[in-house]
Design a protein around this motif. Structure first.
Motif, PDB file in Angstrom:
ATOM      1  N   ARG A  11       0.852  -1.193   0.000  1.00 20.78           N
ATOM      2  CA  ARG A  11       0.000   0.000   0.000  1.00 20.78           C
ATOM      3  C   ARG A  11       0.889   1.244   0.000  1.00 20.78           C
ATOM      4  O   ARG A  11       1.989   1.250   0.562  1.00 20.78           O
ATOM      5  CB  ARG A  11      -0.910   0.005   1.226  1.00 20.78           C
ATOM      6  CG  ARG A  11      -1.916  -1.141   1.239  1.00 20.78           C
ATOM      7  CD  ARG A  11      -3.038  -0.872   2.228  1.00 20.78           C
ATOM      8  NE  ARG A  11      -2.576  -0.797   3.598  1.00 20.78           N
ATOM      9  CZ  ARG A  11      -3.317  -0.332   4.613  1.00 20.78           C
ATOM     10  NH1 ARG A  11      -4.547   0.105   4.388  1.00 20.78           N
ATOM     11  NH2 ARG A  11      -2.835  -0.316   5.835  1.00 20.78           N
ATOM     12  N   ASN A  12       0.390   2.285  -0.610  1.00 23.02           N
ATOM     13  CA  ASN A  12       1.098   3.559  -0.658  1.00 23.02           C
ATOM     14  C   ASN A  12       0.492   4.503   0.365  1.00 23.02           C
ATOM     15  O   ASN A  12      -0.734   4.687   0.410  1.00 23.02           O
ATOM     16  CB  ASN A  12       1.005   4.157  -2.067  1.00 23.02           C
ATOM     17  CG  ASN A  12       1.898   5.369  -2.238  1.00 23.02           C
ATOM     18  OD1 ASN A  12       1.734   6.382  -1.575  1.00 23.02           O
ATOM     19  ND2 ASN A  12       2.850   5.264  -3.155  1.00 23.02           N
ATOM     20  N   TRP A  14       0.293   7.619   0.604  1.00 22.18           N
ATOM     21  CA  TRP A  14      -0.455   8.765   0.099  1.00 22.18           C
ATOM     22  C   TRP A  14      -1.866   8.378  -0.351  1.00 22.18           C
ATOM     23  O   TRP A  14      -2.733   9.242  -0.493  1.00 22.18           O
ATOM     24  CB  TRP A  14       0.294   9.420  -1.058  1.00 22.18           C
ATOM     25  CG  TRP A  14       1.605  10.026  -0.629  1.00 22.18           C
ATOM     26  CD1 TRP A  14       2.837   9.447  -0.718  1.00 22.18           C
ATOM     27  CD2 TRP A  14       1.807  11.302  -0.023  1.00 22.18           C
ATOM     28  NE1 TRP A  14       3.806  10.289  -0.209  1.00 22.18           N
ATOM     29  CE2 TRP A  14       3.194  11.447   0.228  1.00 22.18           C
ATOM     30  CE3 TRP A  14       0.956  12.351   0.341  1.00 22.18           C
ATOM     31  CZ2 TRP A  14       3.743  12.579   0.811  1.00 22.18           C
ATOM     32  CZ3 TRP A  14       1.505  13.502   0.928  1.00 22.18           C
ATOM     33  CH2 TRP A  14       2.883  13.601   1.152  1.00 22.18           C
ATOM     34  N   GLU A  15      -2.085   7.080  -0.552  1.00 19.04           N
ATOM     35  CA  GLU A  15      -3.400   6.588  -0.958  1.00 19.04           C
ATOM     36  C   GLU A  15      -4.241   6.120   0.224  1.00 19.04           C
ATOM     37  O   GLU A  15      -5.374   5.685   0.052  1.00 19.04           O
ATOM     38  CB  GLU A  15      -3.234   5.449  -1.966  1.00 19.04           C
ATOM     39  CG  GLU A  15      -2.556   5.893  -3.257  1.00 19.04           C
ATOM     40  CD  GLU A  15      -2.231   4.743  -4.195  1.00 19.04           C
ATOM     41  OE1 GLU A  15      -1.903   5.013  -5.355  1.00 19.04           O
ATOM     42  OE2 GLU A  15      -2.301   3.566  -3.755  1.00 19.04           O
ATOM     43  N   VAL A  16      -3.661   6.211   1.432  1.00 16.40           N
ATOM     44  CA  VAL A  16      -4.367   5.753   2.637  1.00 16.40           C
ATOM     45  C   VAL A  16      -4.618   6.893   3.617  1.00 16.40           C
ATOM     46  O   VAL A  16      -5.747   7.089   4.085  1.00 16.40           O
ATOM     47  CB  VAL A  16      -3.578   4.628   3.335  1.00 16.40           C
ATOM     48  CG1 VAL A  16      -4.278   4.199   4.632  1.00 16.40           C
ATOM     49  CG2 VAL A  16      -3.399   3.427   2.406  1.00 16.40           C
ATOM     50  N   TYR A  17      -3.574   7.651   3.924  1.00 17.60           N
ATOM     51  CA  TYR A  17      -3.696   8.712   4.921  1.00 17.60           C
ATOM     52  C   TYR A  17      -4.116  10.034   4.280  1.00 17.60           C
ATOM     53  O   TYR A  17      -3.719  10.330   3.154  1.00 17.60           O
ATOM     54  CB  TYR A  17      -2.357   8.912   5.642  1.00 17.60           C
ATOM     55  CG  TYR A  17      -1.886   7.724   6.441  1.00 17.60           C
ATOM     56  CD1 TYR A  17      -2.630   7.225   7.505  1.00 17.60           C
ATOM     57  CD2 TYR A  17      -0.678   7.098   6.138  1.00 17.60           C
ATOM     58  CE1 TYR A  17      -2.178   6.139   8.246  1.00 17.60           C
ATOM     59  CE2 TYR A  17      -0.211   6.016   6.869  1.00 17.60           C
ATOM     60  CZ  TYR A  17      -0.975   5.538   7.923  1.00 17.60           C
ATOM     61  OH  TYR A  17      -0.535   4.469   8.644  1.00 17.60           O
ATOM     62  N   GLU A  19      -3.870  13.636   3.123  1.00 13.29           N
ATOM     63  CA  GLU A  19      -2.677  14.423   2.821  1.00 13.29           C
ATOM     64  C   GLU A  19      -2.495  15.578   3.796  1.00 13.29           C
ATOM     65  O   GLU A  19      -1.365  15.910   4.172  1.00 13.29           O
ATOM     66  CB  GLU A  19      -2.749  14.954   1.385  1.00 13.29           C
ATOM     67  CG  GLU A  19      -1.492  15.672   0.940  1.00 13.29           C
ATOM     68  CD  GLU A  19      -1.467  15.954  -0.550  1.00 13.29           C
ATOM     69  OE1 GLU A  19      -0.731  16.877  -0.955  1.00 13.29           O
ATOM     70  OE2 GLU A  19      -2.181  15.261  -1.303  1.00 13.29           O
ATOM     71  N   SER A 245       7.167  15.942  -1.565  1.00 14.97           N
ATOM     72  CA  SER A 245       6.697  14.779  -0.809  1.00 14.97           C
ATOM     73  C   SER A 245       7.760  14.183   0.102  1.00 14.97           C
ATOM     74  O   SER A 245       7.466  13.277   0.885  1.00 14.97           O
ATOM     75  CB  SER A 245       6.212  13.701  -1.784  1.00 14.97           C
ATOM     76  OG  SER A 245       7.284  13.240  -2.590  1.00 14.97           O
ATOM     77  N   ASN A 347       7.481   5.297   0.625  1.00 18.21           N
ATOM     78  CA  ASN A 347       6.022   5.449   0.550  1.00 18.21           C
ATOM     79  C   ASN A 347       5.235   4.165   0.801  1.00 18.21           C
ATOM     80  O   ASN A 347       4.012   4.157   0.656  1.00 18.21           O
ATOM     81  CB  ASN A 347       5.580   6.043  -0.795  1.00 18.21           C
ATOM     82  CG  ASN A 347       5.915   7.511  -0.923  1.00 18.21           C
ATOM     83  OD1 ASN A 347       6.052   8.205   0.074  1.00 18.21           O
ATOM     84  ND2 ASN A 347       6.055   7.995  -2.148  1.00 18.21           N
ATOM     85  N   ASN A 348       5.917   3.084   1.217  1.00 18.52           N
ATOM     86  CA  ASN A 348       5.209   1.852   1.556  1.00 18.52           C
ATOM     87  C   ASN A 348       4.950   1.702   3.050  1.00 18.52           C
ATOM     88  O   ASN A 348       4.553   0.648   3.526  1.00 18.52           O
ATOM     89  CB  ASN A 348       5.971   0.626   1.036  1.00 18.52           C
ATOM     90  CG  ASN A 348       5.772   0.385  -0.442  1.00 18.52           C
ATOM     91  OD1 ASN A 348       6.193  -0.640  -0.983  1.00 18.52           O
ATOM     92  ND2 ASN A 348       5.127   1.319  -1.136  1.00 18.52           N
TER      93      ASN A 348
END
Length: 450
Positions: A11-12, A14-17, A19, A245, A347-348
């Motif tokens: 999972r990335n 930035w796609e979960v938490y 921003e 980032s 980012n993982n």
């Protein structure tokens, strides 16, 4: 189950938490990192924040619910009491707050060809060539002849130094040497001035520097003997990349773990077990000394709350630890030293490192399957973005952490921290999202691990 459900998916962050949460925490972290670049500065600033949050110094009272203890101004233990007795064990996140740097020798000041220098001795595992020709600042303390402590922070005064390097036109022999030998430790002498003093016949520049130091700080040359002075990189932590980032800064190893743990315990709610965060010194040189993970001070602090050492040992066997330390991020420019399936990736998320050490797992803590299973399930239940990794290929090298010292006491321990690019360089790189994931992991562990 469908085949896709059987596979583990990366999972990335930035796609979960959110921003905005990542950016908010990163700003807090970067400000702290920029202001506090030595273990003494971190402890001092940390104590200021703890007092504001209502924490009480153990040396004053042990009756409060939120406590802390300073260890010789270079380590910091933070305690939040839980609903249950300490006899039921505690949850601890520990991390080190020392970073590779260049220390000043005890007899450092000299002049050569009308230029003044300070002699140095590097601290920790550095690539010496990375520390020349960059702006450096001097930080630390001097104890003068009267026993007074004088704090030195040349960055605050905008006083900057540098270590000269050899020009390429005359560096043919230097270029033929091994990278590790091209810059010798004894040549890491820092340039501090060139203006001659008046009314002196010899060592005019050195005498000018001595007079300046006496006027500004009230010190004499002999005071260097009772000093702890370090050269660290000049400048603030910076967001980098077109997307901003990533964070470029000094000391991500291991302050990206130390400061996330610090804020995790501040922000965590009352938990069943006691929550502890232990920020320690001297990891970069083997955890030796009375402010390190091998010091008895940790035991001494907890003995305030139990009857005897036998009871404390029993508590240790019921306690669990995240050893906050970073791992090496997979670098596509140096693929040959990594094993891709078992590497940490930017980012993982926070990196769970089951064991460190070298070769055949020498000098490491190897966390049990049972403990990792409990941590893994806790993270999954609370949507923590995490990954697992080793430190490079099996026979490529290796490294150690403080995990084994807490495991020796009978605690369950696993290493946990973000992935870092350019580790041990004057300026290292981490992902903002991985930083937030580390904070999230520590906060969940402290508040919910059973």
């Amino acid at each position: 189950m469908e085949l896709e459900e059987l596979k583990r998916k990366k999972r990335n962050v930035w796609e979960v938490y959110p921003e905005e949460e990542i950016e908010k925490f990163s700003k807090i972290y970067s400000n702290f990192l920029s202001e506090a670049k030595t273990e003494r500065e971190i402890v001092l600033k940390g104590e200021e924040v703890l007092k504001e949050k209502g924490f009480i110094n153990i040396d004053d009272s042990i009756n409060g619910e939120k406590l802390y203890k300073k260890i010789k101004n270079k380590s910091l233990l933070i305690i939040k009491k839980g609903e249950k007795s300490l006899k039921e064990g505690f949850n601890l996140v520990t991390a080190h707050i020392d970073s590779p740097r260049i220390d000043i020798k005890q007899n450092p000041l000299y002049e050569d060809t009308d230029i003044a220098f300070l002699e140095t001795h590097y601290y920790g595992g550095i690539k010496k060539y990375q520390w020349v020709s960059i702006p450096l600042v001097l930080k630390g303390v001097i104890i003068d002849k009267n026993g007074k402590t004088i704090n030195i922070n040349s960055e605050k005064d905008n006083i900057i130094f540098s270590i000269p390097d050899l020009l390429p036109h005359l560096a043919r022999r230097q270029a033929e040497k091994k990278l590790s030998e091209a810059i010798e430790g004894e040549n890491l002498n820092v340039l501090i001035g060139s203006k001659p003093g008046k009314d002196v016949k010899e060592d005019k520049v050195k005498n000018y520097i001595l007079k300046y130091l006496n006027e500004k700080y009230g010190i004499i040359e002999e005071d260097f003997i009772s000093s702890e002075l370090s050269l660290v990189p000049y400048g603030e932590a910076k967001d980098i990349g077109f997307d901003k980032s990533l964070i470029l800064g000094y000391g991500h190893d291991d302050r990206s773990c130390a400061l996330t743990a610090f804020y995790a315990i501040l922000d965590s709610e009352l938990s069943e077990k006691w929550s502890l965060v232990y920020l320690i010194d001297k990891e970069e040189i083997g955890s030796e000394g009375n402010t390190s993970a091998q010091s008895m001070i940790f035991d001494e602090a907890l003995l305030n709350f139990v009857e005897d050492y036998k009871e404390l040992i029993n508590i240790y066997t019921k306690s669990s630890v995240l050893s906050g330390d970073v791992n090496a991020a997979f670098d596509p420019n140096y693929k040959e030293v990594f094993e891709p399936k078992n590497s940490a990736y930017i980012n993982n998320g926070v990196v769970m490192t089951k064991f460190t050490g070298r070769g055949g797992k020498y000098d490491s803590n190897d966390a049990s399957a049972e403990f990792i299973g409990k941590v893994r399930n806790l993270f999954n239940e609370n949507n923590v973005v995490w990954q697992t990794a080793e430190l490079g290929k099996v026979d490529e090298g290796g490294g150690g952490t403080v995990a084994l010292f807490f495991a020796r006491k009978g605690m369950d321990v696993v290493d946990m921290g973000p992935a870092v690019l350019s580790m041990h360089a004057p300026f290292e790189i981490i992902s903002k999202g991985d930083l937030y994931s580390t904070y999230h992991a520590y906060k969940v562990f402290l508040g919910k691990f059973k």
